[in-house]
Scaffold this active site. Structure first.
Site, PDB file in Angstrom:
ATOM      1  N   ASP A  83       0.699  -1.147   0.113  1.00  0.00           N
ATOM      2  CA  ASP A  83       0.090   0.030   0.139  1.00  0.00           C
ATOM      3  C   ASP A  83       0.826   1.134  -0.037  1.00  0.00           C
ATOM      4  O   ASP A  83       1.791   1.375   0.726  1.00  0.00           O
ATOM      5  CB  ASP A  83      -0.735   0.089   1.284  1.00  0.00           C
ATOM      6  N   LYS A 188     -12.714  12.731   7.558  1.00  0.00           N
ATOM      7  CA  LYS A 188     -12.677  12.753   6.371  1.00  0.00           C
ATOM      8  C   LYS A 188     -13.471  14.020   5.697  1.00  0.00           C
ATOM      9  O   LYS A 188     -13.140  14.640   4.699  1.00  0.00           O
ATOM     10  CB  LYS A 188     -13.137  11.593   5.627  1.00  0.00           C
ATOM     11  N   ASP A 260      -8.896   0.672   6.210  1.00  0.00           N
ATOM     12  CA  ASP A 260      -7.790   0.661   7.272  1.00  0.00           C
ATOM     13  C   ASP A 260      -8.468   1.053   8.703  1.00  0.00           C
ATOM     14  O   ASP A 260      -8.474   0.385   9.635  1.00  0.00           O
ATOM     15  CB  ASP A 260      -6.420   1.220   7.124  1.00  0.00           C
TER      16      ASP A 260
HETATM   17  P1  13P Z   1      -9.036   4.520   5.542  1.00  0.00           P
HETATM   18  O1  13P Z   1      -7.996   5.594   6.367  1.00  0.00           O
HETATM   19  O2  13P Z   1     -10.312   5.361   5.047  1.00  0.00           O
HETATM   20  O3  13P Z   1      -9.204   3.487   6.270  1.00  0.00           O
HETATM   21  O4  13P Z   1      -8.104   4.445   4.158  1.00  0.00           O
HETATM   22  C1  13P Z   1      -7.273   3.333   3.946  1.00  0.00           C
HETATM   23  C2  13P Z   1      -6.436   3.402   2.831  1.00  0.00           C
HETATM   24  O5  13P Z   1      -6.794   4.136   1.975  1.00  0.00           O
HETATM   25  C3  13P Z   1      -5.355   2.775   2.641  1.00  0.00           C
HETATM   26  O6  13P Z   1      -4.376   2.809   1.749  1.00  0.00           O
HETATM   27  O1  G3H Z   2      -2.990   4.414   3.395  1.00  0.00           O
HETATM   28  C1  G3H Z   2      -2.896   4.687   4.687  1.00  0.00           C
HETATM   29  C2  G3H Z   2      -3.073   3.586   5.710  1.00  0.00           C
HETATM   30  O2  G3H Z   2      -4.050   3.707   6.468  1.00  0.00           O
HETATM   31  C3  G3H Z   2      -1.738   3.132   6.121  1.00  0.00           C
HETATM   32  O3  G3H Z   2      -1.470   3.842   7.332  1.00  0.00           O
HETATM   33  O4  G3H Z   2       0.965   4.027   7.148  1.00  0.00           O
HETATM   34  O5  G3H Z   2      -0.079   4.278   9.404  1.00  0.00           O
HETATM   35  O6  G3H Z   2       0.305   2.139   8.221  1.00  0.00           O
HETATM   36  P1  G3H Z   2       0.070   3.648   7.998  1.00  0.00           P
HETATM   37 ZN    ZN Z   3      -4.628   4.742   0.816  1.00  0.00          ZN
END
Ligand code: 13P
Ligand code: G3H
Ligand code: ZN
Length: 316
Positions: A83, A188, A260
């Site tokens: 990610d 958001k 997430d």
């Molecule tokens: P959220 O913070 O809305 O869960 O989004 C997660 C996300 O886009 C991870 O790449």
């Molecule tokens: O894209 C964001 C995700 O919520 C990952 O968050 O970098 O804190 O693990 P993090």
């Molecule tokens: Zn993201």
């Protein structure tokens, strides 16, 4: 079934009007909660690891946990995605480590530079059979390792439909995260949640059959927000993407929905509840267990919102 990439999942999701849930994992309990949900609902799954997750838990631990999940669930197609890879080297490392999908997020760079970096990742990943997600437009919100634009500026950073076709053709990416007004984290929107469905529609029309990705798609469920606030937390103004909007996007060109924050909030809410109701509790299994159960129930619910419950077989 072994780990898969996202090609078949996206093909079926696009054709049949649903989206695959892409859930971020940071530890065993989160992963187990998600896995039991998809196993019960017979849904295809994307597990994803951020750079923050990797520095917290280490790639070997996370990969080992995910490998067990894959081995124990042969009927569930599972893809594993990096990610928000921040540069070519990070993406190369994850490809070499056996991920089946990587995201290169060069969305903060100028358009031509974003194309150039993405293309380089695509060439390396495709040679090893790995698919690539890219990003156009900028999301808001701030996570540990992903810095977005401020929520006041979100509308100025939406994806430009005219640029999308050129970007996809020139970069060769397999899917594209498009900024349509969502942001990462639990805050958001300040007022009414609003997504740019017109932009989503326009992009979908310009690129028929091409899978789009929606980041920042947690809903900040009232159930968990209320528990957190009731038991000593402080998140009164938290607001997410309404689930109706998620279902609508899933029926359009969005084939992958990233979640997430909702996982984090479910786990935190239950831990807070146990600590408040049983202050003498000190066995981690007694608070992580309820957290894991809450994640499972929440993910089961999400799979129906996304429309991918029961779709494991057709994605295999
Ligand atoms: P959220 O913070 O809305 O869960 O989004 C997660 C996300 O886009 C991870 O790449
Ligand atoms: O894209 C964001 C995700 O919520 C990952 O968050 O970098 O804190 O693990 P993090
Ligand atoms: Zn993201």
């Amino acid at each position: 079934m072994a780990l898969v990439d996202t090609r078949k999942m996206f093909e079926m999701a696009y054709k049949n009007g649903y989206a695959i849930g892409a859930f971020n994992v940071n530890n065993m309990e989160i992963t187990q909660g998600i896995i039991s949900a998809v196993a019960e609902e017979k849904a295809p799954l994307i597990l994803q690891v951020s750079r923050g997750a990797r520095s917290y838990a280490s790639n070997s631990y996370l990969k080992a946990i995910i490998n067990v999940a894959v081995e124990e669930n042969p009927d569930i197609p599972i893809a594993i995605n990096l990610d928000h890879g921040d540069n070519f080297e990070t993406c190369k490392q994850f490809v070499d480590d056996g991920f089946t999908s990587v995201m290169i997020d060069a969305s903060s760079k100028p358009f031509e530079e974003n194309i150039e970096i993405t293309k380089k990742v695509v060439e390396y990943a495709h040679a090893k059979g790995v698919v690539v997600e890219a990003e156009l437009g900028q999301l808001g919100g701030i996570e540990e390792d992903v810095v977005g634009v401020s929520s006041d500026d979100i509308s100025k950073h939406l994806a430009d439909p005219d640029q999308v076709v050129e970007f996809v053709q020139k970069s060769g990416c397999d899917s594209l995260a498009v900024a349509i007004g969502t942001s990462h984290g639990a805050y958001k929107f300040k007022k009414e949640p609003k997504l740019a469905f017109d932009i989503l529609q326009e992009i979908g029309d310009k690129l028929p059959g091409f899978p789009l990705v929606m980041h920042g798609s947690s809903s900040v469920l009232a159930e968990f927000k209320d528990l957190i606030n009731k038991y000593g937390g402080d998140m009164p103004n938290a607001m997410g993407v309404p689930e109706k909007a998620i279902s609508k996007a899933a029926k359009m060109a969005v084939c992958k929905v990233n979640i997430d924050t909702d996982l984090r909030m479910a786990l935190t809410a239950k831990i807070r509840q146990v600590f408040a109701e049983k202050p003498s509790e000190f066995d981690p299994r007694k608070y992580l267990g309820p957290g894991r159960d809450a994640i499972k129930d929440m993910v089961k619910h999400k799979l129906h919102i996304l429309g991918c419950a029961g779709k494991a077989a057709e994605c295999s």
